[in-house]
Scaffold this motif. Structure first.
Motif, PDB file in Angstrom:
ATOM      1  N   UNK A  81     -51.749 -74.733  40.931  1.00  0.00           N
ATOM      2  CA  UNK A  81     -51.392 -73.327  40.719  1.00  0.00           C
ATOM      3  C   UNK A  81     -52.532 -72.349  41.004  1.00  0.00           C
ATOM      4  N   UNK A  82     -53.609 -72.822  41.625  1.00  0.00           N
ATOM      5  CA  UNK A  82     -54.756 -71.929  41.813  1.00  0.00           C
ATOM      6  C   UNK A  82     -54.472 -70.782  42.782  1.00  0.00           C
ATOM      7  N   UNK A  83     -53.700 -71.043  43.842  1.00  0.00           N
ATOM      8  CA  UNK A  83     -53.403 -70.017  44.834  1.00  0.00           C
ATOM      9  C   UNK A  83     -51.926 -69.643  44.780  1.00  0.00           C
ATOM     10  N   UNK A  84     -51.622 -68.360  45.018  1.00  0.00           N
ATOM     11  CA  UNK A  84     -50.213 -67.961  45.027  1.00  0.00           C
ATOM     12  C   UNK A  84     -49.440 -68.620  46.166  1.00  0.00           C
ATOM     13  N   UNK A  85     -48.242 -69.106  45.842  1.00  0.00           N
ATOM     14  CA  UNK A  85     -47.290 -69.597  46.840  1.00  0.00           C
ATOM     15  C   UNK A  85     -45.989 -68.837  46.601  1.00  0.00           C
ATOM     16  N   UNK A  86     -45.522 -68.135  47.634  1.00  0.00           N
ATOM     17  CA  UNK A  86     -44.370 -67.237  47.492  1.00  0.00           C
ATOM     18  C   UNK A  86     -43.320 -67.579  48.540  1.00  0.00           C
ATOM     19  N   UNK A  87     -42.107 -67.898  48.104  1.00  0.00           N
ATOM     20  CA  UNK A  87     -40.971 -68.050  49.011  1.00  0.00           C
ATOM     21  C   UNK A  87     -40.261 -66.714  49.147  1.00  0.00           C
ATOM     22  N   UNK A  88     -39.778 -66.436  50.366  1.00  0.00           N
ATOM     23  CA  UNK A  88     -39.055 -65.197  50.598  1.00  0.00           C
ATOM     24  C   UNK A  88     -37.970 -65.446  51.635  1.00  0.00           C
ATOM     25  N   UNK A  89     -36.862 -64.760  51.481  1.00  0.00           N
ATOM     26  CA  UNK A  89     -35.772 -64.867  52.437  1.00  0.00           C
ATOM     27  C   UNK A  89     -35.059 -63.542  52.577  1.00  0.00           C
ATOM     28  N   UNK A  90     -33.848 -63.599  53.103  1.00  0.00           N
ATOM     29  CA  UNK A  90     -33.048 -62.386  53.284  1.00  0.00           C
ATOM     30  C   UNK A  90     -31.583 -62.746  53.174  1.00  0.00           C
ATOM     31  N   UNK A  91     -30.774 -61.763  52.866  1.00  0.00           N
ATOM     32  CA  UNK A  91     -29.330 -61.940  52.790  1.00  0.00           C
ATOM     33  C   UNK A  91     -28.617 -61.337  53.993  1.00  0.00           C
ATOM     34  N   UNK A  92     -29.327 -60.553  54.792  1.00  0.00           N
ATOM     35  CA  UNK A  92     -28.736 -59.940  55.983  1.00  0.00           C
ATOM     36  C   UNK A  92     -29.611 -60.243  57.181  1.00  0.00           C
ATOM     37  N   UNK A  93     -28.973 -60.549  58.295  1.00  0.00           N
ATOM     38  CA  UNK A  93     -29.714 -60.886  59.511  1.00  0.00           C
ATOM     39  C   UNK A  93     -30.619 -59.740  59.945  1.00  0.00           C
TER      40      UNK A  93
END
Length: 326
Positions: free
Chosen positions: A109-121
């Motif tokens: 957990x030392x470094x941030x890990x961020x998932x991101x997506x979208x709902x619209x193309x």
């Protein structure tokens, strides 16, 4: 003060999808290369030091153990690279909660890990991809993002991987957090943390397994019999997760079959097919050797049970302790 150095690992999804029309409902996920996506993002003028790497370019319904392994290896390398401050993973929304939870359990957990997506193309009217990504950059660059495990950024909310779930099939606010709600609210210009870090300085809780045991999810339905339990056992299930009625309930025939499975050493976890709510232990669980999923839905319960079995943990009391910890 220098901008944070952020590695972007791209796997595809709607955030990289195109329809060929601004008003079409259907589209093809995973069409935009990460280099082109980052070039478009650069036009927004958001201060950031970003490096992209394409892991895959698929719809997340096609995520595989092999891709999880490649993604985890790239993240593990980034965790050990002093030149990288944080990592963003672009991902389709269908299985984002499963990937986020798996990574949350198998990374430090030392470094941030961020998932991101979208709902619209990307070429749709009101596309949310670049906004969500700008929010993810703001979160990943913030030192307070470390010590929180893997995070998911969608719809101006920052959710912990342990709580994030896709709650709606459409709309830009498709994700929710249960039971704790968002840990922060994010926009391209502001970030407000609502909860303190809960995993500061923690190592990975599990080693990423060499192989994932076969753990299917059994969906409960009215008038269900024991045949499906027997079929899954005959297919070699190493564990079973029930997506039960209400608080993890099931027909008597299914309970009898699952009790036999548990007695034979096949761990059984009771989760719920209901959208939201805790599954607590009930009096019959001790005799049946069942595990209550608590706040985890069936998909995440499956991930945790797979990691436990792969680590040699099969005793119901030890498995229950791991589910209680979440």
């Amino acid at each position: 003060m220098r901008d944070a150095s952020i590695l972007v690992l791209a796997t595809g999804g709607t955030i990289a999808g195109e329809a060929g029309s601004a008003v079409r409902a259907d589209y093809r996920p995973g069409q935009i290369d990460i280099a082109d996506f980052l070039a478009a993002f650069a036009q927004l003028g958001v201060p950031a030091c970003l490096t992209g790497r394409q892991i895959a370019n698929i719809g997340s319904e096609d995520i595989s153990v092999e891709l999880w392994r490649e993604l985890h290896a790239a993240l593990h390398e980034a965790m050990n690279d002093p030149a990288i401050d944080a990592v963003i993973v672009t991902h389709g929304t269908d299985t984002a909660e499963e990937t986020a939870f798996l990574l949350d359990l198998t990374l430090p957990t030392e470094k941030p890990v961020v998932l991101v997506g979208a709902m619209r193309a990307a070429d749709a009217v009101g596309s949310d991809g670049l906004r969500n990504f700008a929010n993810a950059v703001r979160v990943a660059a913030d030192p307070q993002a470390s010590g929180r495990g893997v995070l998911l950024v969608m719809g101006d909310q920052v959710l912990s991987a342990r709580d994030a779930r896709k709650a709606r099939t459409g709309g830009t606010s498709a994700f929710a957090g249960f039971p704790r709600g968002p840990v922060a609210l994010a926009t391209p210009s502001a970030l407000d943390w609502l909860q303190p870090p809960h995993r500061s300085g923690e190592p990975a809780r599990f080693v990423f397994p060499n192989s994932f045991p076969y753990v299917p999810v059994l969906f409960a339905y009215a008038a269900m019999g024991a045949a499906e339990v027997e079929r899954l056992r005959n297919a070699g299930a190493a564990g079973l997760v029930l997506a039960g009625f209400g608080s993890g309930n099931m027909p008597d025939a299914v309970r009898t079959a699952l009790t036999k499975a548990a007695a034979a050493g096949v761990p059984v976890v009771r989760a719920t097919r209901v959208d939201e709510g805790l599954v607590d232990r009930e009096p019959q669980d001790d005799a049946s050797r069942f595990v209550a999923a608590r706040a985890l839905g069936p998909a995440k319960a499956r991930i945790l049970l797979q990691l436990l079995i792969a680590s040699g943990v099969t005793d119901p009391a030890d498995i229950q302790a791991a589910f209680d910890r979440r």
